[in-house]
Structures are given as C-alpha cells and as structure tokens.
Design an enzyme around this catalytic site. Sequence first.
Site, PDB file in Angstrom:
ATOM      1  N   ASP A  57     -15.231   9.912   8.428  1.00  0.00           N
ATOM      2  CA  ASP A  57     -14.189   8.910   8.210  1.00  0.00           C
ATOM      3  C   ASP A  57     -12.838   9.596   8.362  1.00  0.00           C
ATOM      4  O   ASP A  57     -12.731  10.823   8.258  1.00  0.00           O
ATOM      5  CB  ASP A  57     -14.309   8.280   6.814  1.00  0.00           C
ATOM      6  CG  ASP A  57     -13.630   6.916   6.729  1.00  0.00           C
ATOM      7  OD1 ASP A  57     -14.326   5.892   6.803  1.00  0.00           O
ATOM      8  OD2 ASP A  57     -12.372   6.874   6.600  1.00  0.00           O
ATOM      9  N   ARG A 117       0.816  -1.220   0.000  1.00  0.00           N
ATOM     10  CA  ARG A 117       0.000   0.000   0.000  1.00  0.00           C
ATOM     11  C   ARG A 117       0.850   1.271   0.000  1.00  0.00           C
ATOM     12  O   ARG A 117       0.537   2.227  -0.687  1.00  0.00           O
ATOM     13  CB  ARG A 117      -0.941  -0.012   1.189  1.00  0.00           C
ATOM     14  CG  ARG A 117      -1.953  -1.137   1.042  1.00  0.00           C
ATOM     15  CD  ARG A 117      -3.208  -0.822   1.761  1.00  0.00           C
ATOM     16  NE  ARG A 117      -4.180  -1.872   1.542  1.00  0.00           N
ATOM     17  CZ  ARG A 117      -5.170  -2.128   2.362  1.00  0.00           C
ATOM     18  NH1 ARG A 117      -5.324  -1.411   3.450  1.00  0.00           N
ATOM     19  NH2 ARG A 117      -6.023  -3.078   2.095  1.00  0.00           N
TER      20      ARG A 117
END
Length: 271
Positions: free
Chosen positions: A140, A36
Amino acid sequence: VFENLDDATFEQFAGLIYNRAGIRLGPHKRALVCSRLGKRMRCLGVEDYQRYFEIVQQDRTESELVCLLDAISTNVTNFYREGRHFEVLSELIAYWQGQGQNRFRLWSAAASTGEEPYTMAMVLSETLADLSETKVLATDLSTQVLERARKGVYEPRQVEKVPVQLRGKYFFKSGRGEDCEYQVGDRLKGLITFARLNLSEPPFPMHGPLDVIFCRNVMIYFDNPVRKRLLNELYRLLRPGGYLMVGHAESLSGMLSSFKSVAPSIYIKPD
Ligand SMILES: C[S@@+](CC[C@H](N)C(=O)[O-])C[C@H]1O[C@@H](n2cnc3c(N)ncnc32)[C@H](O)[C@@H]1O
C-alpha cells in the site's frame, strides 16, 4: 480556523498529490482535502494551509509527504469484500494444485488495513495442504494502514464477515463483549509480506511471475494515463494464464489491451 484553503492552495495540493500518488482530486474534493489535511495540521500545530504546503515541500526526507498521502487516502475495506473474487481464487488454486502446481505467488496491490491479504491467506490455507512454497505480497502507499495491517488486530464488527469457524481457526480472541479484539494468528501472518509501494510509479522492484493479483478499489482514484501505466506493469508481472481481480466499480474498458475479460472484474493474461 481551517477555512483558509483557497482555490490556489487547493490546486497546489491537488497537483502535488497527483504527481506523487497518481490520485486525481477534482474541485468537488475540496471539502474532503480541507478536513483531512486539517487533522494533520492540528497534530503539527500549523494553522495555515499555505504554510503546511511549504512544510511538505521543504521536508527533504519526504516524511511529511508520506503523512500527507496517509491523510488523503481512503482506506475502506473489509474481509471477503466482493466475495466472488475469493470463490474464484479458491477454485483457481484448487485447479492449479490439481495440475501439479505447488508454488504460488499472490499480490494484494492496495492492501489497506490488511483485510484483503488476510482473506487471500485464509483462502490459500483452506485450499492447500502444503503452504511451504506459497507467499502473499501485500502493499500500500500508506504507511499508517500498513502498520495496522502488520499488527492484524481487529474489532468484532470488523471480523463479522469472517465465518465463525474460520475466526476460531485463524484469530486469537482477547477480552470480552464489545471490548474484545481479534488478533490474526501466525499461520496467516507467516504467509504475508507487507511493504510500501506506490502504484503510480512503475516499474515495481519485485520479480514476477505472479499467479494472481488483486488490485481492487484503488484505480478509481487514478486517471486513465496512470491506470494504463499500472495495468501494463501488472500485465508484465503476471505469468501467462495468471489472473487480475479489480474492483466491481472500476470500469477498465478500452484500457485492458492485452488482458482478456473472463467475468465482470476478473481478467486473465492469456497463455
Ligand atoms: C479503498 S482502499 C482498497 C482496499 C482493498 N483493496 C479493497 O478493495 O478492499 C484503497 C487503498 O489504496 C491505497 N492507495 C491509494 N493510492 C495509492 C497508490 N498510489 N499506490 C498504492 N496504494 C494506493 C490507499 O492507501 C488505500 O489503502
């Protein structure tokens, strides 16, 4: 090229991510972190993990830290995921409405790409005749997912779980066949406010009291001290008689001191 994430550098990233997002990355997550971060580094043209760590640390604006946290978080979600919660939500709202309540405050605390808060909004819209005093807050950590949530554009496979009749009522379909898109309409969007919020850093700036909080499939990434702090804050923000929904896989036994369990993964703040 990206195989130079050594133990020490991995530990540095894991420490930073824990301190800033409460997310615990054990050694078994090294391959995941490697790939990632590698993606983000390719975008920046950086080839060395240690160098990338320095870039994140030296960025006073913290915008690279935001990108790093965006890259690390797992955002899997779906409309009507863990569907029982939405049935219970519908029953609660109908019941409270019957008691004379017409102002509702709900919160999707790890909203990801929007499927959860939009499903909440559909349930509210299907249950309440008057939505003028009803709001859903959707938050979020990741700015990327929030941007997608705000846009509210989904591929056909993403809206498969939305009943066809509701798809017609709340989405605009554009294009044909495999290439078509579903755009959430203003009726649902108007109910929702999207904002960035880090759940590992209470106290939170909003004012309660809230009727229902969905805090699902995010506490799995936290360790017990972070979970405990978060749960205390959720408790504070809920009104007495308000509900908390957590993910089915999240075991919170021993941490829910003041909440009362009413069903698997459903809790109430007692009156
Ligand atoms: C697996 S998704 C869950 C989405 C939705 N609640 C559901 O159950 O389908 C987890 C979300 O938690 C967010 N997240 C991770 N750490 C967070 C934090 N410290 N504060 C707020 N959100 C966080 C991620 O960005 C991601 O969008």
